[in-house]
Design a protein around this motif. Structure first.
Motif, PDB file in Angstrom:
ATOM      1  N   GLY A 191       0.812  -1.212   0.000  1.00 20.32           N
ATOM      2  CA  GLY A 191       0.000   0.000   0.000  1.00 20.32           C
ATOM      3  C   GLY A 191       0.844   1.259   0.000  1.00 20.32           C
ATOM      4  O   GLY A 191       0.353   2.335  -0.347  1.00 20.32           O
ATOM      5  N   PHE A 192       2.097   1.110   0.365  1.00 22.12           N
ATOM      6  CA  PHE A 192       3.005   2.247   0.364  1.00 22.12           C
ATOM      7  C   PHE A 192       3.769   2.287  -0.951  1.00 22.12           C
ATOM      8  O   PHE A 192       3.832   1.308  -1.682  1.00 22.12           O
ATOM      9  CB  PHE A 192       3.984   2.165   1.539  1.00 22.12           C
ATOM     10  N   ALA A 193       4.354   3.441  -1.225  1.00 20.73           N
ATOM     11  CA  ALA A 193       5.073   3.594  -2.485  1.00 20.73           C
ATOM     12  C   ALA A 193       6.249   2.640  -2.532  1.00 20.73           C
ATOM     13  O   ALA A 193       6.982   2.481  -1.548  1.00 20.73           O
ATOM     14  CB  ALA A 193       5.569   5.040  -2.628  1.00 20.73           C
ATOM     15  N   GLY A 194       6.401   1.991  -3.680  1.00 17.28           N
ATOM     16  CA  GLY A 194       7.500   1.037  -3.836  1.00 17.28           C
ATOM     17  C   GLY A 194       7.307  -0.236  -3.045  1.00 17.28           C
ATOM     18  O   GLY A 194       8.256  -0.960  -2.784  1.00 17.28           O
ATOM     19  N   GLY A 195       6.071  -0.526  -2.678  1.00 19.69           N
ATOM     20  CA  GLY A 195       5.818  -1.675  -1.809  1.00 19.69           C
ATOM     21  C   GLY A 195       5.340  -2.916  -2.527  1.00 19.69           C
ATOM     22  O   GLY A 195       4.768  -3.796  -1.896  1.00 19.69           O
ATOM     23  N   SER A 196       5.532  -2.972  -3.862  1.00 17.27           N
ATOM     24  CA  SER A 196       5.090  -4.174  -4.586  1.00 17.27           C
ATOM     25  C   SER A 196       6.201  -5.206  -4.578  1.00 17.27           C
ATOM     26  O   SER A 196       7.368  -4.861  -4.662  1.00 17.27           O
ATOM     27  CB  SER A 196       4.714  -3.821  -6.021  1.00 17.27           C
ATOM     28  N   SER A 197       5.804  -6.454  -4.466  1.00 16.74           N
ATOM     29  CA  SER A 197       6.787  -7.541  -4.460  1.00 16.74           C
ATOM     30  C   SER A 197       6.206  -8.776  -5.132  1.00 16.74           C
ATOM     31  O   SER A 197       5.013  -9.026  -5.048  1.00 16.74           O
ATOM     32  CB  SER A 197       7.220  -7.886  -3.040  1.00 16.74           C
ATOM     33  N   TRP A 198       7.099  -9.518  -5.779  1.00 17.48           N
ATOM     34  CA  TRP A 198       6.735 -10.787  -6.410  1.00 17.48           C
ATOM     35  C   TRP A 198       7.508 -11.896  -5.704  1.00 17.48           C
ATOM     36  O   TRP A 198       8.731 -11.857  -5.661  1.00 17.48           O
ATOM     37  CB  TRP A 198       7.084 -10.774  -7.896  1.00 17.48           C
ATOM     38  N   THR A 199       6.787 -12.862  -5.160  1.00 20.65           N
ATOM     39  CA  THR A 199       7.438 -13.976  -4.463  1.00 20.65           C
ATOM     40  C   THR A 199       7.111 -15.266  -5.195  1.00 20.65           C
ATOM     41  O   THR A 199       5.966 -15.517  -5.541  1.00 20.65           O
ATOM     42  CB  THR A 199       6.909 -14.094  -3.023  1.00 20.65           C
ATOM     43  N   SER A 200       8.111 -16.104  -5.427  1.00 21.58           N
ATOM     44  CA  SER A 200       7.847 -17.387  -6.090  1.00 21.58           C
ATOM     45  C   SER A 200       7.306 -18.391  -5.075  1.00 21.58           C
ATOM     46  O   SER A 200       7.442 -18.222  -3.868  1.00 21.58           O
ATOM     47  CB  SER A 200       9.098 -17.921  -6.758  1.00 21.58           C
ATOM     48  N   ALA A 201       6.685 -19.450  -5.601  1.00 21.97           N
ATOM     49  CA  ALA A 201       5.976 -20.401  -4.740  1.00 21.97           C
ATOM     50  C   ALA A 201       6.909 -21.080  -3.738  1.00 21.97           C
ATOM     51  O   ALA A 201       6.542 -21.288  -2.581  1.00 21.97           O
ATOM     52  CB  ALA A 201       5.268 -21.445  -5.599  1.00 21.97           C
ATOM     53  N   TRP A 202       8.146 -21.399  -4.167  1.00 22.35           N
ATOM     54  CA  TRP A 202       9.047 -22.096  -3.236  1.00 22.35           C
ATOM     55  C   TRP A 202       9.513 -21.180  -2.124  1.00 22.35           C
ATOM     56  O   TRP A 202       9.670 -21.624  -0.976  1.00 22.35           O
ATOM     57  CB  TRP A 202      10.232 -22.695  -3.999  1.00 22.35           C
ATOM     58  N   GLU A 203       9.647 -19.887  -2.436  1.00 24.68           N
ATOM     59  CA  GLU A 203      10.049 -18.925  -1.391  1.00 24.68           C
ATOM     60  C   GLU A 203       8.938 -18.782  -0.364  1.00 24.68           C
ATOM     61  O   GLU A 203       9.172 -18.786   0.850  1.00 24.68           O
ATOM     62  CB  GLU A 203      10.325 -17.561  -2.026  1.00 24.68           C
ATOM     63  N   LEU A 204       7.694 -18.673  -0.863  1.00 21.13           N
ATOM     64  CA  LEU A 204       6.540 -18.552   0.029  1.00 21.13           C
ATOM     65  C   LEU A 204       6.391 -19.801   0.888  1.00 21.13           C
ATOM     66  O   LEU A 204       6.074 -19.718   2.078  1.00 21.13           O
ATOM     67  CB  LEU A 204       5.276 -18.335  -0.814  1.00 21.13           C
TER      68      LEU A 204
END
Lengths: 156, 182
Positions: free
Chosen positions: B85-98
């Motif tokens: 919700g904050f600026a620059g707060g988007s992230s992509w996580t792969s399934a194995w990391e999650l």
């Protein structure tokens, strides 16, 4: 000091430890086989103080009596003559008969598979290895972090 | 005058409207396929008395979520998006990391999506209980009444078979003459 040779050649060989020399032992004459006894060879290496003896002894096949015969006397490959055309990657006990202990496929000349079935078995073995059901060659020290998680391959 | 309910009718009422607790073993299961089945039970769609506003959903306890199986290369290439919700707060996580961070999250997110987009979704998710292994608290264990059938067969690896089983399994071909066994 390991001696590599194909089958149907030397039966016994004595190596002295001071220098490597091949001393071919006199051949056994091939007797006419009457029964259906299938003899395989096993290499045994025994070490004494000064010598290494590498012997090839005749052994009965470990799968005697366990081989399924086809209903007709066909010349088809082992899988085609038994009707095993739709093997899945989870049929591990069948697929393991076509691989070595480290996961490499046995040659077609030994297993007797036709080209089509050999390809299918190769694909299924690869799928099974990805799923961790069959052994495969040990990795280099750096393994991928997602490889220890369960996977399966969708096949038709 | 109000007549009390008969014993037969009372048992019938409990059998029809009682909230059940189901057990599901997620070992070697695809989380997305099993999420559709779990969401169906959480909503109550497996009952003939189903209505979305009737609150007839059941509890589902899922065990062994650490052993779920994804097809092919999805562990590596399936990405989960999150924005704080904050600026620059988007992230992509792969399934194995999650999965490494929280071993129940992949299945939780799959069920969350399968529940649909209605306001009932959060109520359904409250009735979902996920456990990475097979250790369930005693209170939940006492409630469980039935189990859900698995969707995929659990495969057995070669090293899990005993040597005798492998030896006695019928062989498909015989070794050729003079083959060297080593």
């Amino acid at each position: 000091m390991a001696l590599m040779y194909g089958y149907k050649t030397l039966n016994r060989c004595i190596i002295s430890k001071s220098y490597i020399s091949l001393k071919p032992f006199p051949f056994q004459s091939v007797a006419l086989s009457i029964g259906k006894q299938n003899y395989l060879k096993k290499i045994i290496q025994t070490e004494t103080e000064n010598t290494i003896v590498v012997e090839g002894i005749q052994v009965n096949s470990p799968r005697e009596g366990k081989v399924i015969k086809a209903q007709n006397n066909t010349r088809a490959c082992p899988l085609c003559r038994l009707g095993l055309k739709n093997i899945r990657h989870s049929d591990v006990l069948i697929l393991s008969q076509f691989i070595n202990s480290d996961g490499t496929l046995l040659p077609k000349q030994i297993t007797g598979l036709c080209g089509r079935q050999y390809k299918q078995v190769a694909i299924m073995v690869h799928h099974a290895q990805l799923a961790g059901l069959l052994p495969r060659k040990p990795h280099t020290p750096v393994t991928e972090p997602w490889e220890h998680l369960n996977t399966y391959t969708i096949s038709k | 005058m109000n007549r009390p309910i008969s014993t037969y009718k009372r048992v019938q009422q409990w059998a029809v409207f009682g909230r059940l607790w189901f057990l599901f073993d997620a070992k070697w299961q695809n989380p997305f396929d099993s999420a559709e089945k779990i969401a169906k039970y959480l909503a109550g769609k497996h009952k003939p008395i189903y209505h979305p506003l009737s609150d007839v959903g059941d509890h589902v306890v899922v065990i062994n979520t650490k052993d779920i199986a994804l097809p092919n290369k999805e562990w590596r290439y399936r990405m989960y998006y999150h924005h704080t919700g904050f600026a620059g707060g988007s992230s992509w996580t792969s399934a194995w990391e999650l999965h490494n961070k929280d071993q129940t999250k992949v299945l939780w997110k799959a069920v969350y999506k399968a529940c649909g987009g209605s306001l009932l979704r959060h109520n359904m998710m409250e009735r979902l209980h996920l456990f990475p292994d097979d250790k369930i608290p005693q209170e939940l264990m006492e409630n469980i009444s039935d189990h859900m059938k698995q969707l995929r067969p659990v495969p057995k690896a070669l090293h899990e078979y005993t040597e005798e089983e492998i030896k006695n399994f019928p062989k498909v071909f015989e070794w050729p003459e003079d083959y060297v066994l080593n």
